[in-house]
Design a protein around this motif. Structure first.
Motif, mmCIF file in Angstrom:
data_model
loop_
_atom_site.group_PDB
_atom_site.id
_atom_site.type_symbol
_atom_site.label_atom_id
_atom_site.label_comp_id
_atom_site.label_asym_id
_atom_site.label_seq_id
_atom_site.Cartn_x
_atom_site.Cartn_y
_atom_site.Cartn_z
ATOM 1 N N ASP A 178 0.813 -1.197 -0.081
ATOM 2 C CA ASP A 178 0.015 0.193 -0.103
ATOM 3 C C ASP A 178 0.873 1.136 -0.135
ATOM 4 O O ASP A 178 0.620 2.297 0.704
ATOM 5 C CB ASP A 178 -0.824 -0.102 1.163
ATOM 6 C CG ASP A 178 -2.250 1.017 1.046
ATOM 7 O OD1 ASP A 178 -2.457 1.180 -0.056
ATOM 8 O OD2 ASP A 178 -2.552 1.703 2.116
ATOM 9 N N THR A 180 -2.373 -2.911 -2.989
ATOM 10 C CA THR A 180 -1.168 -2.985 -3.939
ATOM 11 C C THR A 180 0.018 -3.347 -3.169
ATOM 12 O O THR A 180 0.466 -2.951 -2.494
ATOM 13 C CB THR A 180 -1.185 -1.946 -4.795
ATOM 14 O OG1 THR A 180 -2.234 -1.922 -5.520
ATOM 15 C CG2 THR A 180 -0.013 -2.211 -6.019
ATOM 16 N N SER A 238 3.666 -4.004 -4.321
ATOM 17 C CA SER A 238 4.941 -3.641 -5.218
ATOM 18 C C SER A 238 5.924 -4.241 -4.974
ATOM 19 O O SER A 238 6.757 -4.201 -3.960
ATOM 20 C CB SER A 238 5.232 -2.038 -5.511
ATOM 21 O OG SER A 238 4.005 -1.545 -5.812
ATOM 22 N N ASN A 252 9.448 -3.353 -9.943
ATOM 23 C CA ASN A 252 8.310 -2.819 -10.955
ATOM 24 C C ASN A 252 7.238 -3.575 -11.149
ATOM 25 O O ASN A 252 6.288 -3.109 -12.034
ATOM 26 C CB ASN A 252 9.089 -2.489 -12.146
ATOM 27 C CG ASN A 252 10.267 -1.323 -12.037
ATOM 28 O OD1 ASN A 252 10.036 -0.463 -11.246
ATOM 29 N ND2 ASN A 252 11.187 -1.558 -12.733
ATOM 30 N N THR A 253 7.020 -4.603 -10.310
ATOM 31 C CA THR A 253 5.618 -5.366 -10.651
ATOM 32 C C THR A 253 4.772 -5.154 -9.374
ATOM 33 O O THR A 253 4.838 -5.012 -8.475
ATOM 34 C CB THR A 253 6.266 -6.959 -10.773
ATOM 35 O OG1 THR A 253 7.115 -7.224 -11.728
ATOM 36 C CG2 THR A 253 5.082 -7.806 -10.797
ATOM 37 N N SER A 254 3.507 -5.040 -10.122
ATOM 38 C CA SER A 254 2.418 -4.616 -8.972
ATOM 39 C C SER A 254 1.546 -5.868 -8.814
ATOM 40 O O SER A 254 1.049 -6.608 -9.922
ATOM 41 C CB SER A 254 1.584 -3.478 -9.422
ATOM 42 O OG SER A 254 2.317 -2.282 -9.442
ATOM 43 N N THR A 309 -1.498 -7.915 -6.168
ATOM 44 C CA THR A 309 -2.710 -7.638 -5.187
ATOM 45 C C THR A 309 -2.654 -8.544 -4.066
ATOM 46 O O THR A 309 -2.675 -9.680 -4.099
ATOM 47 C CB THR A 309 -4.208 -7.670 -5.923
ATOM 48 O OG1 THR A 309 -3.911 -6.762 -7.037
ATOM 49 C CG2 THR A 309 -5.321 -7.478 -4.895
#
Length: 275
Positions: A152, A182, A184, A187-189, A191
């Motif tokens: 978050d 979210t 992170s 650079n990958t997001s 859930t």
């Protein structure tokens, strides 16, 4: 006269071929000896980019010598062996652990390039605050450092990849209200769904027992209602991270398991049992 022939083809490589042209009433003509060579062997990759340990790549070869064994390598390491058959063949392999960027696939003398892209995942995608999670990555830079994990928008862990661009970075789900957030990883997001945790201690005792109630994952700064067998006992505030705690005296009830529940604006009702 001059005759021109088009569309002639020879489907087998070799030397000493002689072409003869003849027509009724005319003198036949022959060529000198000819040598026929096949086009050079080639390979193609489908797909030509993807993620380590997840992507399956099909290598297709053409124009190879017939009935020979073909060794297929990925960055110099064998990933399969296949017979060439009549000269065309296919073989499928899974991309091994490797760093991001261009990688060489060979079936000598043919060469093709596969591009490795990075990927990240979570060991679990849901749980209450306090859950231990691992952020896993493949295809990052060799020995890449400073890989951050944020939950978050707030950093919760950092780590480094190994020589193959692989890592596993542990972190703890922070105290926060239930809902989807979210995460992170570099650079990958991704859930993560925060669920509500609710418990009573002790889990049994006679009437009058002091029961401790704790919970997390409730809405921040909301009011949580505590009920015993459907009867409201009290309402308590959750803190800014959605955590709450309180106590109550076990009411006089017949023996057996009783339902202790908690509900709030963002939580329809979570339950535990007191006997």
């Amino acid at each position: 006269g001059v005759a021109i022939f088009s569309g002639l083809s020879i489907d087998k490589a070799g030397q000493g071929y002689i072409l003869t042209a003849s027509s009724p009433g005319l003198t036949s003509a022959t060529s000198g000896t000819l040598a026929v060579a096949l086009p050079p062997p080639t390979i193609s990759l489908t797909p030509s980019s993807g993620r380590p340990k997840l992507t399956e790549v099909t290598v297709s070869g053409r124009n190879f010598d017939p009935n020979v064994s073909i060794n297929i390598t990925y960055d110099g390491n064998t990933v399969g062996t296949v017979g060439s058959g009549s000269g065309s063949w296919t073989h499928t392999f899974t991309v091994p652990a490797s760093t991001s960027g261009s990688r060489t696939v060979q079936a000598l003398p043919a060469t093709a390039t596969f591009t490795v892209t990075s990927t990240a995942s979570l060991s679990t995608s849901s749980g209450p605050p306090g859950t231990q999670v691992k952020a896993n990555g493949e295809g990052f830079g060799a020995s890449q450092g400073g890989i951050t994990v944020s939950f978050d928008g707030k950093q919760v862990a950092t780590g480094s990849a190994d020589s193959l661009g692989t890592f596993s970075i542990p972190f703890t789900v922070p105290a926060i209200g239930a809902g989807s957030y979210t995460v992170s990883v570099g650079n990958t997001s991704l859930t993560f769904t925060v669920t509500t945790s609710f418990s009573v201690s002790p889990a049994s005792g006679p009437p009058g027992t002091t029961v401790n109630v704790t919970g997390s994952g409730f809405g921040a700064n909301t009011t949580v209602s505590i009920s015993f067998d459907g009867t409201l006992l009290r309402s308590v505030p959750a803190d800014g991270q959605g955590a709450m705690s309180t106590t109550f005296q076990a009411p006089v009830t017949p023996g057996g398991p009783r339902v202790v529940s908690a509900s709030g604006p963002s939580v329809a009702g979570v339950q535990s049992t007191f006997t």
